[in-house]
Design a protein around this motif. Structure first.
Motif, mmCIF file in Angstrom:
data_model
loop_
_atom_site.group_PDB
_atom_site.id
_atom_site.type_symbol
_atom_site.label_atom_id
_atom_site.label_comp_id
_atom_site.label_asym_id
_atom_site.label_seq_id
_atom_site.Cartn_x
_atom_site.Cartn_y
_atom_site.Cartn_z
ATOM 1 N N GLN A 83 4.015 7.536 -4.664
ATOM 2 C CA GLN A 83 3.266 7.392 -5.898
ATOM 3 C C GLN A 83 3.162 5.930 -6.336
ATOM 4 O OE1 GLN A 83 1.652 9.930 -7.228
ATOM 5 N NE2 GLN A 83 2.486 11.256 -5.619
ATOM 6 N N SER A 84 4.055 5.079 -5.841
ATOM 7 C CA SER A 84 4.048 3.669 -6.210
ATOM 8 C C SER A 84 4.683 2.867 -5.088
ATOM 9 C CB SER A 84 4.791 3.437 -7.522
ATOM 10 O OG SER A 84 6.173 3.657 -7.354
ATOM 11 N N PHE A 99 -1.320 -1.080 1.281
ATOM 12 C CA PHE A 99 -2.327 -0.021 1.147
ATOM 13 C C PHE A 99 -1.648 1.318 1.415
ATOM 14 C CE2 PHE A 99 -5.669 2.622 3.315
ATOM 15 C CZ PHE A 99 -6.422 2.882 2.197
ATOM 16 N N TYR A 100 -1.846 2.270 0.473
ATOM 17 C CA TYR A 100 -1.273 3.594 0.696
ATOM 18 C C TYR A 100 -2.155 4.664 0.049
ATOM 19 C CZ TYR A 100 0.945 2.861 -3.936
ATOM 20 O OH TYR A 100 1.210 2.601 -5.260
ATOM 21 N N GLY A 127 -7.994 4.344 -2.099
ATOM 22 C CA GLY A 127 -6.551 4.448 -2.034
ATOM 23 C C GLY A 127 -5.946 3.456 -3.000
ATOM 24 N N LYS A 128 -4.638 3.197 -2.869
ATOM 25 C CA LYS A 128 -3.963 2.228 -3.726
ATOM 26 C C LYS A 128 -3.722 0.937 -2.945
ATOM 27 C CE LYS A 128 -1.568 4.882 -7.305
ATOM 28 N NZ LYS A 128 -0.260 5.112 -7.968
ATOM 29 N N ASP A 147 -0.752 -3.595 -8.014
ATOM 30 C CA ASP A 147 -0.880 -2.239 -7.478
ATOM 31 C C ASP A 147 -1.819 -1.412 -8.355
ATOM 32 O OD1 ASP A 147 -0.249 -0.122 -5.730
ATOM 33 O OD2 ASP A 147 1.249 0.644 -7.131
ATOM 34 N N GLU A 148 -2.885 -0.888 -7.741
ATOM 35 C CA GLU A 148 -3.884 -0.152 -8.505
ATOM 36 C C GLU A 148 -4.661 0.772 -7.575
ATOM 37 O OE1 GLU A 148 -7.930 -1.344 -10.858
ATOM 38 O OE2 GLU A 148 -6.103 -2.412 -11.461
#
Length: 615
Positions: free
Chosen positions: A257-258, A352-353, A311-312, A325-326
């Motif tokens: 999640q982060s 990147f996730y 994605g993030k 992170d966004e």
């Protein structure tokens, strides 16, 4: 267009080159025309220029600097030629032409983007405003390879128009043989994309040179018709993208999640990479990648980094958290940050996730721009597919007006109760049902509704697909205690009550509402063959709520040109009042500019206020 050859030898000695200091600059803004080059005597430096849509020459000029004006024949003559040469370039400028006038912008003195009075033309060709002008076959005495604009985004004569050009110079091998054609990557006219990826096989007609070279000057035609030029900005490219050295990746398997969920973990896999890509064989869901390496910065200066992803993402450059992170979604557009870097090897880390939206392909785009370096990808091509992210869904009227309700971006905010109306052969507008106001008008296509289907909340927007004119957007009607009382920012639901809209025989909506105890009908229709919008506000029983005014327009500047014509924002558009409303009009100053008001008449049971927006 055709120009006389006799001017070419005359003008070439006027050019001087100051390429030596361009490499240390980024966007160059012409504040002083001596930066551009020597100016022919026929071109006049002025502070202001005026005309209107019915005049074939400029009506007047005012003393000052900043604007170059070319007079009509026979007083005009030499072209305006830059004292610098360019290869790849992004160029922006504003131009104004009187009725029927004609000029052109030649990149490298060879490839023309046309300047022309094409106001209201339904089917533009390569000779119309924004067109890539045709080449010429002298033996056959005919033109070929011209490219018309996708749509006619031209404004009326006497208004300032903006053109933005992304140009790629031809390429040559070591022997001087051309190996790649010149190309217009993108051309915008008044904010509308009118060309994309158009190659030009050789100089267009009436070019300054008949050959092709890696470099050449900007040329603006001076021997055709009157034209005014201002606000030139340009950036010259051609330097290679800095390489990445020692590129490595780390793969983390799991649903995160982060960044904190995996940054202290041991990677499941690591290794070297040739190019950044999300597709390393671990699927499209429940993963995290961390890429690290060193950017070899060729010279000190400002560099812009951009991320476009599904994605993030987060980015660190030289130890600085450049982009935090966004999460990013398709259609969001890139996140960008400009940082100052010294020459040398600069470390970076990109994260990147993705763990949501099963079945949806990830996207990871990493871009960089800098002094002399055009925004370029640092990722492998298959890592980011632009058409999958940005694919539009256009809504266009065919035989009758088309009405669409939805959210609409206005200024920095989103209006949630709006109706957009598209015309088959005319301009379009958006109406705010909560304030009884016209928010924006535009020409060209109607709407891109892709965000309505793909986004959530207030990002589910109706996006105009044309040359937009954004209006003030506050209430159109208000009650003022005194003539100098400030105009309200909004109306209460007790005072303003919308009653919906009815469709007339032409399928155009008449908006209905009650203001106090006054019944109001509001109709907006195209006129002048789609060149203008006319708005008619009809009201009944105004005596029941005295002191009511209609605000025709609010803007930074409003210039009374006489005969009911007002020039808005120094040439953005016109407003015209009919004779019946001219005598009542009240032009007043405000804290942010000016307002044009017309009072409701209380001398009769019914009345109307009418005006036109012309652009």
């Amino acid at each position: 267009m055709i120009c006389s050859l006799k001017f070419r030898k005359l003008l070439l000695p006027l050019c001087f080159v100051f390429l030596g200091n361009l490499s240390a600059q980024e966007v160059i803004v012409i504040n002083d025309w001596s930066q551009f080059g020597d100016i022919p005597g026929t071109w006049k430096l002025v502070g202001g220029v005026t005309t209107d849509w019915e005049q074939e020459d400029f009506l007047s000029t005012s003393p000052g600097t900043g604007i170059l004006v070319n007079p009509p024949k026979p007083k005009n003559g030499p072209h305006l030629i830059s004292g610098f040469e360019h290869g790849d370039m992004e160029l922006e400028l504003e131009f104004m032409v009187p009725k029927g006038s004609n000029s052109g912008i030649y990149l490298q003195g060879r490839y023309e983007i046309q300047i022309f009075d094409s106001w209201g033309k339904i089917n533009p060709n390569s000779g119309d405003a924004g067109g890539i002008y045709q080449r010429w076959d002298e033996e056959k005495k005919q033109g070929f390879e011209g490219k018309p604009p996708r749509t006619n985004a031209s404004k009326a004569p006497g208004l300032w128009q903006q053109v933005k050009i992304d140009f790629e110079a031809p390429r040559f091998d070591a022997s001087g043989k051309k190996i790649k054609n010149a190309k217009f990557n993108q051309v915008y006219l008044n904010g509308v994309l009118i060309h994309e990826n158009v190659e030009v096989t050789g100089p267009t007609r009436s070019a300054l040179f008949e050959d092709e070279k890696p470099l050449g000057p900007i040329m603006i035609q001076g021997d055709h018709g009157p034209v005014a030029i201002r606000n030139i900005r340009y950036e010259i490219f051609g330097k290679p993208v800095p390489p990445i050295k020692d590129l490595q990746y780390a793969y983390y398997k799991g649903k995160f999640q982060s960044v904190e969920d995996f940054q202290d973990n041991t990677p499941d896999q690591t290794g070297p990479l040739n190019q950044i890509t999300w597709d390393l064989g671990h699927g499209i869901l429940d993963f995290a990648y961390e890429y690290s390496g060193n950017l070899e910065i060729p010279e000190s200066g400002n560099y812009t980094f951009s991320l476009n992803a599904f994605g993030k993402t987060s980015l660190e450059v030289n130890g600085e958290n450049v982009l935090p992170d966004e999460v990013q979604f398709p259609g969001d557009g890139p996140r960008s940050k400009t940082v100052s870097l010294e020459q040398g090897s600069i470390p970076f880390k990109l994260v990147f996730y993705k763990n949501n939206y099963p079945g949806r392909r990830p996207q990871l785009g990493f871009f960089m721009a800098g002094p002399g370096i055009k925004s370029s990808p640092l990722h492998e091509p298959n890592s980011y597919l632009d058409h999958q992210i940005q694919k539009p869904f256009y809504l266009e009227p065919t035989t009758e007006p088309l009405i669409q309700r939805g959210f609409f971006q206005h200024g920095e905010g989103v209006r949630t109760h709006t109706v957009s109306v598209g015309e088959p052969a005319g301009p379009n507008f958006t109406y705010d049902l909560q304030q009884g106001s016209v928010l924006s008008v535009w020409k060209g296509g109607f709407l891109d509704t892709a965000p309505m289907w793909r986004q959530r909340g207030q990002t589910q927007l109706m996006v105009p697909n044309g040359a937009l004119v954004e209006l003030e957007g506050g209430p159109s009607i208000a009650r003022l205690d005194q003539d100098n009382s400030p105009w309200p920012d909004s109306l209460s639901s007790e005072l303003f009550r919308i009653k919906g809209y009815d469709l007339n025989r032409d399928r155009r909506p008449t908006f209905k509402y009650v203001f106090g105890e006054i019944a109001v009908e509001d109709l907006v229709v195209p006129e002048m063959n789609g060149k203008a919008f006319t708005r008619t506000i009809r009201y009944s029983q105004p005596q029941k709520t005295p002191g009511v005014w209609a605000r025709v327009i609010a803007a930074e500047t409003i210039e009374d040109r006489g005969d009911g014509i007002y020039l808005i924002n120094e040439g953005q558009f016109y407003v015209k009042l009919p004779d019946t409303n001219q005598q009542k009009a009240h032009l007043r100053a405000t804290s942010s500019g000016k307002e044009l008001l017309v009072p409701f008449s209380t001398s009769q049971e019914n009345g109307e206020i009418k005006y036109s927006i012309i652009w």
